[in-house]
Design a protein around this motif. Structure first.
Motif, PDB file in Angstrom:
ATOM      1  N   PRO A   6     -38.912 -74.733  57.584  1.00 25.27           N
ATOM      2  CA  PRO A   6     -38.135 -74.869  58.814  1.00 25.27           C
ATOM      3  C   PRO A   6     -36.914 -73.947  58.799  1.00 25.27           C
ATOM      4  CG  PRO A   6     -37.710 -76.728  57.367  1.00 25.27           C
ATOM      5  CD  PRO A   6     -38.788 -75.904  56.715  1.00 25.27           C
ATOM      6  N   LEU A   7     -36.410 -73.679  59.983  1.00 17.93           N
ATOM      7  CA  LEU A   7     -35.180 -72.918  60.175  1.00 17.93           C
ATOM      8  C   LEU A   7     -34.213 -73.827  60.918  1.00 17.93           C
ATOM      9  CD1 LEU A   7     -33.502 -70.269  60.218  1.00 17.93           C
ATOM     10  CD2 LEU A   7     -34.707 -69.688  62.350  1.00 17.93           C
ATOM     11  N   PHE A   8     -32.954 -73.803  60.522  1.00 22.22           N
ATOM     12  CA  PHE A   8     -31.939 -74.657  61.121  1.00 22.22           C
ATOM     13  C   PHE A   8     -30.894 -73.794  61.818  1.00 22.22           C
ATOM     14  CE2 PHE A   8     -33.822 -76.760  57.531  1.00 22.22           C
ATOM     15  CZ  PHE A   8     -34.193 -77.982  58.080  1.00 22.22           C
ATOM     16  N   ILE A   9     -30.614 -74.118  63.083  1.00 14.72           N
ATOM     17  CA  ILE A   9     -29.640 -73.363  63.859  1.00 14.72           C
ATOM     18  C   ILE A   9     -28.529 -74.293  64.324  1.00 14.72           C
ATOM     19  CG2 ILE A   9     -29.259 -72.005  65.950  1.00 14.72           C
ATOM     20  CD1 ILE A   9     -32.086 -70.878  65.601  1.00 14.72           C
ATOM     21  N   VAL A  10     -27.304 -73.934  63.951  1.00 11.81           N
ATOM     22  CA  VAL A  10     -26.108 -74.635  64.406  1.00 11.81           C
ATOM     23  C   VAL A  10     -25.596 -73.823  65.588  1.00 11.81           C
ATOM     24  CG1 VAL A  10     -23.785 -75.405  63.793  1.00 11.81           C
ATOM     25  CG2 VAL A  10     -25.624 -75.449  62.063  1.00 11.81           C
ATOM     26  N   THR A  11     -25.795 -74.350  66.784  1.00 13.31           N
ATOM     27  CA  THR A  11     -25.447 -73.632  68.004  1.00 13.31           C
ATOM     28  C   THR A  11     -24.251 -74.288  68.676  1.00 13.31           C
ATOM     29  OG1 THR A  11     -26.409 -72.585  69.977  1.00 13.31           O
ATOM     30  CG2 THR A  11     -27.072 -74.869  69.524  1.00 13.31           C
ATOM     31  N   GLY A  12     -23.890 -73.784  69.822  1.00 17.67           N
ATOM     32  CA  GLY A  12     -22.772 -74.334  70.582  1.00 17.67           C
ATOM     33  C   GLY A  12     -22.055 -73.228  71.316  1.00 17.67           C
ATOM     34  N   VAL A  44     -24.008 -53.876  65.281  1.00 16.22           N
ATOM     35  CA  VAL A  44     -24.929 -53.638  66.405  1.00 16.22           C
ATOM     36  C   VAL A  44     -24.319 -54.002  67.754  1.00 16.22           C
ATOM     37  CG1 VAL A  44     -26.987 -53.915  64.962  1.00 16.22           C
ATOM     38  CG2 VAL A  44     -26.094 -55.894  66.187  1.00 16.22           C
ATOM     39  N   GLY A  45     -23.052 -54.381  67.760  1.00 12.86           N
ATOM     40  CA  GLY A  45     -22.415 -54.761  69.014  1.00 12.86           C
ATOM     41  C   GLY A  45     -22.965 -56.087  69.508  1.00 12.86           C
ATOM     42  N   HIS A  46     -22.907 -56.285  70.794  1.00 12.99           N
ATOM     43  CA  HIS A  46     -23.348 -57.543  71.398  1.00 12.99           C
ATOM     44  C   HIS A  46     -24.797 -57.437  71.867  1.00 12.99           C
ATOM     45  CE1 HIS A  46     -19.407 -59.474  71.234  1.00 12.99           C
ATOM     46  NE2 HIS A  46     -18.928 -58.261  71.429  1.00 12.99           N
ATOM     47  N   GLU A  47     -25.624 -56.865  71.042  1.00 10.56           N
ATOM     48  CA  GLU A  47     -27.066 -56.758  71.320  1.00 10.56           C
ATOM     49  C   GLU A  47     -27.734 -58.029  70.803  1.00 10.56           C
ATOM     50  OE1 GLU A  47     -28.416 -54.377  73.102  1.00 10.56           O
ATOM     51  OE2 GLU A  47     -26.517 -53.294  73.269  1.00 10.56           O
ATOM     52  N   TRP A  48     -27.675 -59.093  71.624  1.00  8.92           N
ATOM     53  CA  TRP A  48     -28.059 -60.429  71.157  1.00  8.92           C
ATOM     54  C   TRP A  48     -29.529 -60.513  70.759  1.00  8.92           C
ATOM     55  CZ3 TRP A  48     -23.887 -62.282  69.645  1.00  8.92           C
ATOM     56  CH2 TRP A  48     -22.710 -62.117  70.359  1.00  8.92           C
ATOM     57  N   GLU A  49     -30.417 -59.838  71.469  1.00  8.89           N
ATOM     58  CA  GLU A  49     -31.838 -59.869  71.097  1.00  8.89           C
ATOM     59  C   GLU A  49     -32.031 -59.247  69.717  1.00  8.89           C
ATOM     60  OE1 GLU A  49     -36.190 -58.305  72.667  1.00  8.89           O
ATOM     61  OE2 GLU A  49     -34.456 -58.092  73.970  1.00  8.89           O
ATOM     62  N   GLU A  50     -31.381 -58.133  69.486  1.00  3.83           N
ATOM     63  CA  GLU A  50     -31.475 -57.475  68.182  1.00  3.83           C
ATOM     64  C   GLU A  50     -30.874 -58.354  67.085  1.00  3.83           C
ATOM     65  OE1 GLU A  50     -30.354 -53.196  66.094  1.00  3.83           O
ATOM     66  OE2 GLU A  50     -29.899 -53.514  68.213  1.00  3.83           O
ATOM     67  N   ILE A  51     -29.736 -58.979  67.376  1.00  6.81           N
ATOM     68  CA  ILE A  51     -29.096 -59.863  66.398  1.00  6.81           C
ATOM     69  C   ILE A  51     -30.027 -61.016  66.032  1.00  6.81           C
ATOM     70  CG2 ILE A  51     -27.237 -61.583  66.143  1.00  6.81           C
ATOM     71  CD1 ILE A  51     -25.401 -59.528  67.587  1.00  6.81           C
ATOM     72  N   ARG A  52     -30.635 -61.647  67.034  1.00 10.74           N
ATOM     73  CA  ARG A  52     -31.556 -62.762  66.752  1.00 10.74           C
ATOM     74  C   ARG A  52     -32.739 -62.293  65.912  1.00 10.74           C
ATOM     75  NH1 ARG A  52     -30.047 -63.946  72.055  1.00 10.74           N
ATOM     76  NH2 ARG A  52     -31.839 -62.827  72.885  1.00 10.74           N
ATOM     77  N   THR A  74     -24.613 -69.006  68.415  1.00  2.00           N
ATOM     78  CA  THR A  74     -25.174 -69.457  69.685  1.00  2.00           C
ATOM     79  C   THR A  74     -26.560 -68.861  69.878  1.00  2.00           C
ATOM     80  OG1 THR A  74     -22.959 -69.620  70.602  1.00  2.00           O
ATOM     81  CG2 THR A  74     -24.790 -69.591  72.171  1.00  2.00           C
ATOM     82  N   MET A  75     -27.569 -69.713  69.762  1.00  2.80           N
ATOM     83  CA  MET A  75     -28.960 -69.311  69.945  1.00  2.80           C
ATOM     84  C   MET A  75     -29.690 -70.424  70.674  1.00  2.80           C
ATOM     85  SD  MET A  75     -30.064 -67.533  66.387  1.00  2.80           S
ATOM     86  CE  MET A  75     -28.982 -66.410  65.523  1.00  2.80           C
TER      87      MET A  75
END
Length: 165
Positions: A6-12, A44-52, A74-75
């Motif tokens: 599993p992968l755990f994501i702490v978002t908000g 990579v700046g605010h390239e959220w798709e690349e970051i994810r 935040t995901m």
């Protein structure tokens, strides 16, 4: 991958305490790799798709060594599901860090955020609360960071992770 983990994501929403809790999680959960997803912004700046995609690749590689990952950032599921390595995990679990509006405003003003951006993140924080039971499987629990110290928040995250790990 043979044995998916599993992968755990702490978002908000911004200002909820995701970055603030990373070091404490590392201290109390040494058997997990804990990352702050914002650490890639400098590269990579605010390239959220690349970051994810980068973070899921890192988590996939960590899982191949038999360790699990906690990503603090935040995901949302509909974005994570588009990542190339999404299928490499047995499940992706989410927990929401949330704080009251006054606390969020104070934290974001300390970062010199504009009033418009602050209001946008207040709305996003409310939306997360509203969709937690219907857009997340299992329903996404919320941890209130308004008055809780970082050790207590990290302990609550640890309890949540260990239910599914």
């Amino acid at each position: 991958m043979e044995n998916k983990m599993p992968l755990f994501i702490v978002t908000g929403a911004s200002g909820s305490g995701k970055t603030h809790v990373v070091q404490q999680l590392r201290a109390i959960m040494p058997e997990f790799n804990v990352f702050d997803s914002d650490q890639l912004i400098a590269f990579v700046g605010h390239e959220w798709e690349e970051i994810r995609n980068i973070w899921l690749r890192v988590a996939r590689d960590v899982a191949q060594s038999g360790r699990m990952t906690i990503l603090c950032g935040t995901m949302m599921p509909w974005d994570v599901e588009k990542c190339a390595d999404f299928a490499c995990f047995s499940h992706v679990y989410y927990v929401n860090l949330h704080c009251g509006d006054e606390t969020r405003e104070k934290r974001l003003r300390a970062r010199d955020w504009s009033e418009d951006r602050i209001q946008e993140h207040k709305r996003f924080a409310q939306a997360l609360l509203e969709i937690a039971d219907k857009d997340f499987n299992p329903p996404m629990p919320t941890i209130d960071t308004t008055e809780a110290d970082v050790a207590r928040v990290a302990s609550q995250i640890k309890d949540w992770v260990l239910r599914y790990a």
